[in-house]
Write a protein that holds these residues in place. Structure first.
Motif, short mmCIF file in Angstrom:
data_model
loop_
_atom_site.label_atom_id
_atom_site.label_comp_id
_atom_site.label_asym_id
_atom_site.label_seq_id
_atom_site.Cartn_x
_atom_site.Cartn_y
_atom_site.Cartn_z
N PHE A 92 2.41 3.95 8.77
CA PHE A 92 1.82 5.08 8.00
C PHE A 92 -0.13 4.72 6.93
CE2 PHE A 92 0.55 6.31 3.16
CZ PHE A 92 0.58 7.80 3.54
N LEU A 93 -0.14 3.52 6.78
CA LEU A 93 -1.84 3.76 6.80
C LEU A 93 -2.80 3.68 7.56
CD1 LEU A 93 -4.12 1.93 4.76
CD2 LEU A 93 -3.18 -0.04 6.00
N GLN A 145 4.16 12.86 4.77
CA GLN A 145 2.93 13.52 3.47
C GLN A 145 2.30 14.71 3.27
OE1 GLN A 145 2.58 10.66 0.81
NE2 GLN A 145 1.00 11.99 0.58
N TYR A 163 0.69 4.34 -2.80
CA TYR A 163 0.25 5.70 -2.18
C TYR A 163 1.14 6.66 -2.22
CZ TYR A 163 -2.63 8.73 0.27
OH TYR A 163 -3.74 10.07 0.97
N ILE A 164 2.64 6.52 -1.72
CA ILE A 164 3.19 7.95 -1.67
C ILE A 164 3.98 8.22 -2.48
CG2 ILE A 164 5.73 8.67 -0.18
CD1 ILE A 164 4.69 6.49 1.75
N PHE A 204 0.71 -1.56 -0.41
CA PHE A 204 0.20 -0.18 -0.62
C PHE A 204 0.82 1.50 -0.34
CE2 PHE A 204 -1.96 3.22 2.34
CZ PHE A 204 -3.15 3.90 1.94
N ASP A 235 1.65 10.18 -5.06
CA ASP A 235 0.71 10.71 -4.30
C ASP A 235 -0.29 10.63 -3.96
OD1 ASP A 235 1.04 13.80 -2.66
OD2 ASP A 235 1.74 14.61 -4.95
N GLY A 236 -0.14 9.93 -3.47
CA GLY A 236 -2.03 9.34 -2.98
C GLY A 236 -2.37 9.28 -4.47
N SER A 291 4.85 17.24 2.00
CA SER A 291 5.29 16.78 0.14
C SER A 291 3.79 17.47 -0.18
CB SER A 291 5.67 15.12 -0.01
OG SER A 291 4.60 14.56 -0.82
N GLY A 292 2.51 17.14 -0.10
CA GLY A 292 1.37 16.89 -0.92
C GLY A 292 1.23 18.83 -0.72
#
Lengths: 295, 278
Positions: free
Chosen positions: B212-213, B232, A230-231, A226, A234-235, B235-236
């Motif tokens: 993470f999940l 995350q 995901y990373i 996963f 970028d999702g 970075s997003g």
């Protein structure tokens, strides 16, 4: 021992069992029930027979996610069975400074997947350092879209999984190699067997049970892939979501905007069946290995 | 070639391979670390980027803290990880002790349940666990983050193995001294399985720190983020500033790498002894 009151063991077990019931066995039972309902985040929850499972059959997104996950396993599992063994042989034995190398090779295991994913997204982007090197060496004429092409994205994620898994499985192999008698290898050397021959005819048969174990562990973790996807996407799960894995899809279905909890539960049971199949297969293979060893 | 020369050549080749593997293993971290130290005017993309920063600066680290509350995220991660270490060590030891040293009706069933829990991946039950955590009102709290990892089958099994190895005499002496169950466990048995406790502590800590999940599922409010989710998010939100992201990842990973390398001897010994075998 005598004179022990019957409830004493249960006092010792209660905290662990209560927690496990709350966040493990309860939810597992709940998943099994919800899989046969039309439960949603908002409302629903009536029994609907095997409708969810019938839906899986015609769900193109599911088949794509399954296909991606299986492809992932087909690449990652053989690589993680073989490469860490070679690495373990490289750091096996007494050699000045060898312990330091072991620790350095283990470092990627300690780093979180998020950190590793962000580093590799950075290194692999179209204007990143890998493409810069490839361009300069004239291996490619244009930057490779490691992160923006579904197939290449999946390939990049596999690379990350393998890179991060090397040290972990290396340690497992080191424990196995410690049990391989040194004189067997020496005898083979004296008999004139080269390194390649020694590897296939002496080392591999001796560590085969561990190879089965590593194969199982890496297959199960690849089935649950996963964070990498995901990373690195970028999702998004890649362009058009085409690089989604099973867990990615389950999370999206069950915890997304619609929150189709019933359907997500059915998908979860499929994932459970898959991972259990690998555990069972591994057990069978290891039994056979043990019987072979005693024969 | 004389045998001695051949041996030296073989050893040299081996060191060469080892060093090449160090570059593969640590190169990406090094590249990220060096990027995090590069000044705002330095090229960090493509062919113009150099390995060494020409104007080394810590400004990017300050920039992370200015953009997101990174220390708060680190604190949140620390709370979750330490809580998971404590619960896994204590509850895991209690359960492992009962399974290893006590005879009682239902022991076989409990043992089977613990063993079975090892083959059920968290990913399979995550949707239902979310419903449970939501049901008890812990969504978007650190308690909600730490709950699913608070006790694992693996911790119980590792500690059970540790207790099984204890000689009977140790406990018998304590029985003669009139020690009760709890004080035998707490004063005699627990201190004797330090190696197993260390293994459980290290694995619980790393697992909670790196997860993470689940935090991604249970946390909504950016104030409650743990470090992995915060990164995350960073970075997003700030994809254009790779130097800042690089600094953020280094804040997350450097302490861990330093602690690990410092304790690696202990760690590898613990893994060897801790029954983490095939």
């Amino acid at each position: 021992m005598t004179g022990r009151r019957w409830y004493v063991p249960w006092l010792f077990l209660t905290p662990a069992l209560a927690l496990a019931a709350l966040v493990m066995w309860g939810p597992l039972a709940n998943t099994a029930v919800l899989a046969f309902t039309d439960a949603r985040a908002l409302g629903g929850g009536r029994f609907n027979g095997v409708a969810n499972f019938a839906r899986i059959g015609t769900d193109a997104d599911f088949w794509q996610a399954l296909g991606n996950t299986v492809t992932y396993m087909l690449v990652v599992v053989p690589a993680l069975v073989l490469l860490p063994l070679l690495l373990a042989m490289l750091v096996y034995g007494k050699l000045p400074g060898i312990g330091a190398f072991r620790a350095l090779f283990y470092t990627p295991v300690v780093a979180s997947m998020v950190v590793v994913g962000l580093i590799f997204s950075w290194v692999l982007r179209s204007d990143g350092v890998v493409n810069a090197v490839l361009l300069r060496l004239k291996v490619v004429a244009e930057p490779l879209p490691f992160l923006t092409d579904s197939t290449l994205l999946l390939f990049s994620c596999m690379l990350v999984t393998i890179w991060k898994g090397l040290g972990y499985y290396m340690v497992i192999y080191l424990a196995a190699l410690a049990n391989v008698p040194g004189d067997v290898l020496e005898a083979a050397t004296v008999d004139g067997a080269g390194p390649v021959r020694r590897f296939w005819s002496v080392t591999v048969p001796l560590v085969r049970p561990t190879m089965v174990l590593v194969g199982t562990l890496s297959a199960i973790s690849a089935a649950k892939i996963f964070a990498e996807i995901y990373i690195m996407s970028d999702g998004s799960g890649g362009p058009g979501g085409e690089a989604k894995s099973m867990v990615f899809y389950i999370r999206e279905v069950g915890l997304g905007v619609d929150g189709e909890i019933g359907y997500a539960s059915a998908l979860s049971l499929v994932l459970l069946a898959g991972t259990l199949a690998f555990s069972a297969l591994s057990l069978k293979l290891r039994r056979r290995n043990e019987e072979g060893a005693h024969a | 070639m004389s045998p001695r020369l051949r041996m030296l050549a073989g050893r040299g080749g081996r060191y060469l391979l080892l060093c090449a593997m160090v570059v593969v293993s640590l190169g990406p971290f090094a590249w990220q670390l060096l990027t995090s130290l590069k000044g705002a005017q330095e090229p960090i993309y493509g062919a113009d980027a150099t390995w060494l920063p020409q104007h080394p600066t810590l400004a990017n680290y300050a920039a992370v803290a200015d953009t997101v509350p990174v220390w708060r995220y680190a604190g949140n991660s620390l709370i979750v990880a330490v809580a998971n270490v404590l619960t896994n060590c204590l509850f895991g030891a209690m359960a492992g002790y009962a399974l290893a040293r006590m005879r009682f009706r239902g022991r076989g069933a409990v043992f089977a349940a613990v063993l079975a829990s090892l083959v059920v991946p968290f990913e399979v039950i995550m949707v239902s666990v979310f419903l449970t955590v939501k049901g008890i009102g812990l969504v978007d709290t650190l308690a909600g983050v730490l709950l699913p990892g608070a006790i694992t089958g693996l911790s119980i099994m590792v500690l059970r193995t540790g207790f099984l190895a204890l000689p009977r005499e140790i406990e018998e002496a304590a029985v003669i001294d009139g020690a009760g169950e709890w004080s035998r466990f707490w004063r005699v048995a627990l201190p004797s399985v330090r190696g197993s406790l260390a293994v459980v502590a290290v694995f619980s800590f790393l697992f909670a720190w790196d997860d993470f999940l689940w935090p991604l599922i249970v946390l909504k409010d950016p104030d409650n983020y743990t470090l992995t989710i915060g990164l995350q998010y960073l970075s997003g939100t700030f994809t254009n500033d790779q130097r800042t992201i690089a600094a953020g990842t280094m804040i997350a990973v450097l302490p861990l790498i330093i602690v690990f390398l410092g304790l690696q001897r202990l760690f590898f010994r613990g893994v060897g002894e801790g029954g983490v075998k095939g």
